[in-house]
Write a protein that holds these residues in place. Sequence first.
Motif, PDB file in Angstrom:
ATOM      1  N   VAL A 139      -4.099  29.982  40.051  1.00  0.00           N
ATOM      2  CA  VAL A 139      -4.369  30.108  38.614  1.00  0.00           C
ATOM      3  C   VAL A 139      -3.233  30.865  37.928  1.00  0.00           C
ATOM      4  CG1 VAL A 139      -5.905  31.124  36.881  1.00  0.00           C
ATOM      5  CG2 VAL A 139      -6.889  30.081  38.933  1.00  0.00           C
ATOM      6  N   ARG A 142       0.307  29.212  37.746  1.00  0.00           N
ATOM      7  CA  ARG A 142       0.333  28.147  36.727  1.00  0.00           C
ATOM      8  C   ARG A 142       0.258  28.738  35.324  1.00  0.00           C
ATOM      9  NH1 ARG A 142      -3.909  23.933  39.667  1.00  0.00           N
ATOM     10  NH2 ARG A 142      -2.373  22.856  40.957  1.00  0.00           N
ATOM     11  N   ILE A 186     -12.029  24.686  38.565  1.00  0.00           N
ATOM     12  CA  ILE A 186     -11.251  24.107  37.453  1.00  0.00           C
ATOM     13  C   ILE A 186      -9.765  23.979  37.812  1.00  0.00           C
ATOM     14  CG2 ILE A 186     -10.586  24.408  35.033  1.00  0.00           C
ATOM     15  CD1 ILE A 186     -13.542  23.877  35.279  1.00  0.00           C
ATOM     16  N   CYS A 187      -9.177  25.084  38.196  1.00  0.00           N
ATOM     17  CA  CYS A 187      -7.741  25.063  38.488  1.00  0.00           C
ATOM     18  C   CYS A 187      -7.562  24.695  39.961  1.00  0.00           C
ATOM     19  CB  CYS A 187      -7.126  26.421  38.169  1.00  0.00           C
ATOM     20  SG  CYS A 187      -5.327  26.353  38.060  1.00  0.00           S
ATOM     21  N   PRO A 192      -6.418  19.448  38.442  1.00  0.00           N
ATOM     22  CA  PRO A 192      -7.198  20.498  37.777  1.00  0.00           C
ATOM     23  C   PRO A 192      -7.795  19.984  36.464  1.00  0.00           C
ATOM     24  CG  PRO A 192      -4.846  20.898  37.552  1.00  0.00           C
ATOM     25  CD  PRO A 192      -4.987  19.756  38.508  1.00  0.00           C
ATOM     26  N   CYS A 194      -7.855  20.776  33.327  1.00  0.00           N
ATOM     27  CA  CYS A 194      -7.244  21.619  32.289  1.00  0.00           C
ATOM     28  C   CYS A 194      -7.925  21.465  30.924  1.00  0.00           C
ATOM     29  CB  CYS A 194      -5.769  21.278  32.148  1.00  0.00           C
ATOM     30  SG  CYS A 194      -4.846  21.609  33.649  1.00  0.00           S
ATOM     31  N   CYS A 197     -10.558  24.016  30.686  1.00  0.00           N
ATOM     32  CA  CYS A 197     -10.244  25.335  31.241  1.00  0.00           C
ATOM     33  C   CYS A 197     -10.215  26.388  30.126  1.00  0.00           C
ATOM     34  CB  CYS A 197      -8.879  25.281  31.939  1.00  0.00           C
ATOM     35  SG  CYS A 197      -8.326  26.907  32.480  1.00  0.00           S
ATOM     36  N   LEU A 199      -8.535  28.925  29.929  1.00  0.00           N
ATOM     37  CA  LEU A 199      -7.196  29.529  29.756  1.00  0.00           C
ATOM     38  C   LEU A 199      -6.171  28.538  29.213  1.00  0.00           C
ATOM     39  CD1 LEU A 199      -6.904  31.586  33.116  1.00  0.00           C
ATOM     40  CD2 LEU A 199      -7.917  32.279  30.937  1.00  0.00           C
ATOM     41  N   ASN A 200      -6.588  27.330  28.883  1.00  0.00           N
ATOM     42  CA  ASN A 200      -5.598  26.272  28.607  1.00  0.00           C
ATOM     43  C   ASN A 200      -4.699  26.539  27.394  1.00  0.00           C
ATOM     44  OD1 ASN A 200      -7.404  25.678  26.611  1.00  0.00           O
ATOM     45  ND2 ASN A 200      -8.066  23.698  27.458  1.00  0.00           N
ATOM     46  N   CYS A 203      -1.701  28.449  28.746  1.00  0.00           N
ATOM     47  CA  CYS A 203      -1.279  28.202  30.125  1.00  0.00           C
ATOM     48  C   CYS A 203       0.087  27.501  30.141  1.00  0.00           C
ATOM     49  CB  CYS A 203      -2.314  27.339  30.843  1.00  0.00           C
ATOM     50  SG  CYS A 203      -1.750  26.862  32.488  1.00  0.00           S
ATOM     51  N   ALA A 205       1.765  26.053  32.649  1.00  0.00           N
ATOM     52  CA  ALA A 205       1.826  24.784  33.391  1.00  0.00           C
ATOM     53  C   ALA A 205       1.199  23.647  32.585  1.00  0.00           C
ATOM     54  CB  ALA A 205       1.126  24.938  34.731  1.00  0.00           C
ATOM     55  N   TYR A 206       0.105  23.919  31.928  1.00  0.00           N
ATOM     56  CA  TYR A 206      -0.581  22.881  31.150  1.00  0.00           C
ATOM     57  C   TYR A 206       0.254  22.499  29.919  1.00  0.00           C
ATOM     58  CZ  TYR A 206      -4.330  20.642  28.460  1.00  0.00           C
ATOM     59  OH  TYR A 206      -5.088  19.759  27.732  1.00  0.00           O
ATOM     60  N   ILE A 211       2.030  21.286  36.057  1.00  0.00           N
ATOM     61  CA  ILE A 211       0.907  21.583  36.958  1.00  0.00           C
ATOM     62  C   ILE A 211       1.218  21.206  38.401  1.00  0.00           C
ATOM     63  CG2 ILE A 211      -1.503  20.970  37.483  1.00  0.00           C
ATOM     64  CD1 ILE A 211      -1.657  20.608  34.321  1.00  0.00           C
TER      65      ILE A 211
HETATM   66  S1  SF4 Z   1      -5.007  25.081  32.071  1.00  0.00           S
HETATM   67 FE1  SF4 Z   1      -3.713  26.163  33.508  1.00  0.00          FE
HETATM   68  S2  SF4 Z   1      -5.042  27.681  34.451  1.00  0.00           S
HETATM   69 FE2  SF4 Z   1      -6.325  26.158  33.467  1.00  0.00          FE
HETATM   70  S3  SF4 Z   1      -6.781  24.611  35.028  1.00  0.00           S
HETATM   71 FE3  SF4 Z   1      -4.983  23.913  33.953  1.00  0.00          FE
HETATM   72  S4  SF4 Z   1      -3.272  24.697  35.130  1.00  0.00           S
HETATM   73 FE4  SF4 Z   1      -5.063  25.858  35.746  1.00  0.00          FE
END
Ligand code: SF4
Length: 335
Positions: A139, A142, A186-187, A192, A194, A197, A199-200, A203, A205-206, A211
Motif C-alpha cells: 500500500v 504505491r 483493495i490494494c 487492485p 483503485c 480505494c 486513498l485513491n 495515490c 501509483a494510481y 500500479i
Molecule cells: S489507489 Fe493506490 S493505495 Fe489504493 S488500491 Fe490503488 S494502488 Fe493501492
Amino acid sequence: MNIEKLESWFLNHKRDLNFRGQTNPYFVWISEIMLQQTQAETVEPYFEKFIHKYPTIEDLATANLDELKKIVEGIGYYRRFKLMQEAAMIIMQDYQGQFPTTYEDLIKLPGIGKYTVGAIMSIAYNKPYSALDGNVIRVLSRYLGDFGDMRKDKEKKKLDQYNQQMIEKANPRIYTEAMIELGALICRPKQPKCEICPLNAHCYAYQNDQIDNLPFLSKLKKQKEIHYTVFILEDEKNYYLRKRQESLLEGMYEWPQFESESYLASLDQLSESGIEGDILSFLGQYKHIFSHQIWVMDAYLVKKIHGESTHYIKIKKEHLEKYPMAVAHRKIKIA
Ligand code: SF4
C-alpha cells in the motif's frame, strides 16, 4: 494520507474474522504469528482450535510439543510455534504469566520481530507503534510512489518511519488493522480495486499509472529442486516414522526419505540405517513447493520389514493421524 477516510472505510468494510476485535494480547500474538505467511481465511480454523486447546499462556508454556504441532499441522512454518512456546515459558518465568506491555520487553521474546510487536502494541494496547507487513509495504510504496527495492531493509525502514508518523495521528488499533485489510482486500498484488480505494485521491501509483511497477522487488534466486525417494515402511501393525531435526520442518514427523532419484540407492541407505525391506509398489510422484526449495518425491510402499534402527520410531498404524506431519508428506496417498 487521509487517515479519517481510511479508518472509516475499514469500520464499514472489514471482514468478520474470528481473531478480529480481540484485545487480549495473548490472542493477538497467536493470530499475528499465524498470519505470517498465511492467508486470513486459512488462519481462522487454526486460531479457533489453538485458543480452545491453549486458552492461556500457561497452557501454551506447558503444552506437549508434538500435540502443539499437531494442532497447527498443515499451516506450515512450524518453527514459529516452537518459538512461541519458548516465549510463553519466558513469560511464565520472568513476567509471572502476565503478557509484557512494553515494546522493549516484547521485542526480547523469541520469534517476535518488529512487525509482531507493532501489531500487539497497537491492536491489543492501542499504542502508536508501526506494524509494517507485506500488505502495508505494498500500500505505502504505491501510495507514496517509492521505487526502492522492498527486499532491502533500508528501503523498508523508510516506509516504516512514514507508517509510524501516520499511526501517531490515528487511532492505533484501527489504523493497523485498516492498513493490513486495505492491502488484503483493495490494494491487492494483482488488479487492485483503485476505483473504490479510500486513498485513491492522492495515490502516486494510481494517479501516474504505475500500479504494476510497485512495489519494486528485486528478483529472487530460483528455488532449488531436490529429488527424494520416500519409503512408506509398513509391517503388519506398524509404520516407521522419523522426527525431523533439520531447521526446515523441525520437530515434524515424516516418512523415511533419502535424497536420491534411485530407489535402489535409497534402499541401500535404508539398509545402512539398520532396516531392510522389499519394495511392494510405487505410490506415485509428489511435489511440494517451499519458499526456497521444491521437493520432488517418488514414494514407494515397502513391506517385509526387518531389522532395528534408532533413526526411526515404530508407531501403531491406527495412531498415524496423531503425529504432526508436514503437508509435503501428509499428501502422499498410502492406501
Ligand atoms: S489507489 Fe493506490 S493505495 Fe489504493 S488500491 Fe490503488 S494502488 Fe493501492
